[in-house]
Design a protein around this motif. Sequence first.
Motif, PDB file in Angstrom:
ATOM      1  N   PRO A 195      12.911  58.606  52.517  1.00 18.72           N
ATOM      2  CA  PRO A 195      13.506  59.741  53.248  1.00 18.72           C
ATOM      3  C   PRO A 195      14.476  60.550  52.383  1.00 18.72           C
ATOM      4  N   VAL A 196      14.034  60.970  51.188  1.00 14.29           N
ATOM      5  CA  VAL A 196      14.904  61.701  50.284  1.00 14.29           C
ATOM      6  C   VAL A 196      15.232  63.089  50.823  1.00 14.29           C
ATOM      7  N   ILE A 197      14.261  63.723  51.473  1.00 19.18           N
ATOM      8  CA  ILE A 197      14.521  65.040  52.046  1.00 19.18           C
ATOM      9  C   ILE A 197      14.460  64.925  53.569  1.00 19.18           C
ATOM     10  N   PRO A 198      15.170  65.807  54.276  1.00 17.44           N
ATOM     11  CA  PRO A 198      15.122  65.767  55.748  1.00 17.44           C
ATOM     12  C   PRO A 198      13.695  65.927  56.262  1.00 17.44           C
ATOM     13  N   ALA A 199      13.425  65.342  57.400  1.00 12.68           N
ATOM     14  CA  ALA A 199      12.072  65.263  57.960  1.00 12.68           C
ATOM     15  C   ALA A 199      11.377  66.607  58.126  1.00 12.68           C
ATOM     16  N   LYS A 200      12.077  67.640  58.482  1.00  8.85           N
ATOM     17  CA  LYS A 200      11.417  68.923  58.770  1.00  8.85           C
ATOM     18  C   LYS A 200      11.325  69.829  57.548  1.00  8.85           C
ATOM     19  N   GLN A 201      11.709  69.336  56.380  1.00  6.35           N
ATOM     20  CA  GLN A 201      11.582  70.133  55.171  1.00  6.35           C
ATOM     21  C   GLN A 201      10.289  69.781  54.447  1.00  6.35           C
ATOM     22  N   SER A 202       9.921  70.603  53.511  1.00  6.15           N
ATOM     23  CA  SER A 202       8.679  70.433  52.768  1.00  6.15           C
ATOM     24  C   SER A 202       8.944  69.846  51.384  1.00  6.15           C
ATOM     25  N   TRP A 203       8.161  68.847  51.024  1.00  6.51           N
ATOM     26  CA  TRP A 203       8.241  68.306  49.670  1.00  6.51           C
ATOM     27  C   TRP A 203       7.833  69.369  48.663  1.00  6.51           C
ATOM     28  N   ILE A 204       6.794  70.120  49.003  1.00  8.65           N
ATOM     29  CA  ILE A 204       6.310  71.161  48.085  1.00  8.65           C
ATOM     30  C   ILE A 204       7.445  72.139  47.780  1.00  8.65           C
ATOM     31  N   LYS A 205       8.078  72.656  48.816  1.00 11.93           N
ATOM     32  CA  LYS A 205       9.157  73.638  48.633  1.00 11.93           C
ATOM     33  C   LYS A 205      10.346  73.013  47.912  1.00 11.93           C
ATOM     34  N   THR A 206      10.697  71.801  48.273  1.00 13.48           N
ATOM     35  CA  THR A 206      11.837  71.123  47.650  1.00 13.48           C
ATOM     36  C   THR A 206      11.626  70.979  46.154  1.00 13.48           C
ATOM     37  N   ILE A 207      10.455  70.493  45.752  1.00 18.66           N
ATOM     38  CA  ILE A 207      10.160  70.302  44.320  1.00 18.66           C
ATOM     39  C   ILE A 207      10.045  71.663  43.625  1.00 18.66           C
ATOM     40  N   MET A 211       1.295  76.629  53.410  1.00 16.39           N
ATOM     41  CA  MET A 211       1.161  75.226  52.992  1.00 16.39           C
ATOM     42  C   MET A 211       2.494  74.492  53.051  1.00 16.39           C
ATOM     43  N   GLU A 212       3.564  75.186  52.697  1.00 20.54           N
ATOM     44  CA  GLU A 212       4.882  74.551  52.756  1.00 20.54           C
ATOM     45  C   GLU A 212       5.294  74.245  54.190  1.00 20.54           C
ATOM     46  N   LYS A 213       4.872  75.078  55.119  1.00 21.27           N
ATOM     47  CA  LYS A 213       5.211  74.850  56.530  1.00 21.27           C
ATOM     48  C   LYS A 213       4.286  73.831  57.186  1.00 21.27           C
ATOM     49  N   ASN A 214       3.090  73.685  56.666  1.00 26.10           N
ATOM     50  CA  ASN A 214       2.084  72.808  57.282  1.00 26.10           C
ATOM     51  C   ASN A 214       1.621  71.717  56.326  1.00 26.10           C
ATOM     52  N   GLU A 215       2.532  71.221  55.552  1.00 29.90           N
ATOM     53  CA  GLU A 215       2.247  70.236  54.513  1.00 29.90           C
ATOM     54  C   GLU A 215       1.496  69.007  55.032  1.00 29.90           C
ATOM     55  N   ARG A 216       1.821  68.573  56.218  1.00 23.51           N
ATOM     56  CA  ARG A 216       1.199  67.364  56.778  1.00 23.51           C
ATOM     57  C   ARG A 216      -0.275  67.557  57.109  1.00 23.51           C
ATOM     58  N   ASN A 217      -0.721  68.802  57.195  1.00 19.81           N
ATOM     59  CA  ASN A 217      -2.108  69.075  57.556  1.00 19.81           C
ATOM     60  C   ASN A 217      -2.981  69.453  56.360  1.00 19.81           C
ATOM     61  N   LEU A 218      -2.438  69.340  55.163  1.00 17.85           N
ATOM     62  CA  LEU A 218      -3.201  69.690  53.969  1.00 17.85           C
ATOM     63  C   LEU A 218      -4.085  68.528  53.532  1.00 17.85           C
ATOM     64  N   LYS A 219      -5.181  68.857  52.891  1.00 16.16           N
ATOM     65  CA  LYS A 219      -6.058  67.819  52.346  1.00 16.16           C
ATOM     66  C   LYS A 219      -5.367  67.166  51.150  1.00 16.16           C
ATOM     67  N   ILE A 220      -5.691  65.925  50.919  1.00 15.94           N
ATOM     68  CA  ILE A 220      -5.113  65.206  49.785  1.00 15.94           C
ATOM     69  C   ILE A 220      -5.453  65.912  48.483  1.00 15.94           C
ATOM     70  N   SER A 221      -6.677  66.414  48.363  1.00 14.31           N
ATOM     71  CA  SER A 221      -7.062  67.113  47.128  1.00 14.31           C
ATOM     72  C   SER A 221      -6.185  68.350  46.901  1.00 14.31           C
ATOM     73  N   THR A 222      -5.797  69.036  47.969  1.00 14.56           N
ATOM     74  CA  THR A 222      -4.916  70.200  47.850  1.00 14.56           C
ATOM     75  C   THR A 222      -3.527  69.762  47.408  1.00 14.56           C
ATOM     76  N   LEU A 223      -3.022  68.699  48.002  1.00 11.55           N
ATOM     77  CA  LEU A 223      -1.705  68.179  47.613  1.00 11.55           C
ATOM     78  C   LEU A 223      -1.707  67.735  46.152  1.00 11.55           C
ATOM     79  N   GLU A 224      -2.803  67.103  45.720  1.00 11.39           N
ATOM     80  CA  GLU A 224      -2.911  66.686  44.316  1.00 11.39           C
ATOM     81  C   GLU A 224      -2.902  67.893  43.379  1.00 11.39           C
ATOM     82  N   LYS A 225      -3.598  68.961  43.761  1.00 12.22           N
ATOM     83  CA  LYS A 225      -3.662  70.182  42.958  1.00 12.22           C
ATOM     84  C   LYS A 225      -2.277  70.827  42.845  1.00 12.22           C
ATOM     85  N   ILE A 226      -1.564  70.889  43.966  1.00 11.58           N
ATOM     86  CA  ILE A 226      -0.214  71.455  43.977  1.00 11.58           C
ATOM     87  C   ILE A 226       0.711  70.613  43.099  1.00 11.58           C
ATOM     88  N   ALA A 227       0.650  69.296  43.274  1.00 11.68           N
ATOM     89  CA  ALA A 227       1.496  68.396  42.483  1.00 11.68           C
ATOM     90  C   ALA A 227       1.229  68.576  40.988  1.00 11.68           C
TER      91      ALA A 227
END
Length: 146
Positions: A23-35, A60-76
């Motif tokens: 729980p490094v960032i608050p629950a309603k924030q985005s990991w994508i945006k934070t990083i 994507m930052e607002k709907n991070e939980r609904n993204l495909k894993i492949s999309t999250l991997e690409k962003i990362a």
Amino acid sequence: MDTGKIQIRTLDKKISLIKPFVPVIPAKQSWIKTIREALGMSARQLAAKIGVSQARVAYMEKNERNLKISTLEKIAKSMDCAFVPLFIPNESLEATVQKQAERKAAQMLRSVNQNMALENQLSDSSEILSDMTQELLSGNRKKIWD
């Protein structure tokens, strides 16, 4: 030697090292945006790196939980990060298995007691429940989930 128990305890130990950092960032924030912001990267710059529009990055930052894993991997990857999906148990794995074995044993005991009640031989011993739980845990653990 019970290799299943050793495996569970090893995983529990590893998870306990990771759990404080989840729980490094608050629950309603985005990991994508934070990083992205920590790197000093704009949404437009991230969009260019992954080949989408700036509006899509905002979505994507607002709907991070609904993204495909492949999309999250690409962003990362575009932010020089590794994407690591994790399952963090609410309790230890050992406690989860123990509770499930107890539920299964109780279910089995209820079934036996229904038949015995008809014959007036009802059993209500917590020792029997404990013995059944231990028997389930020492056997094929997959059976506790049926």
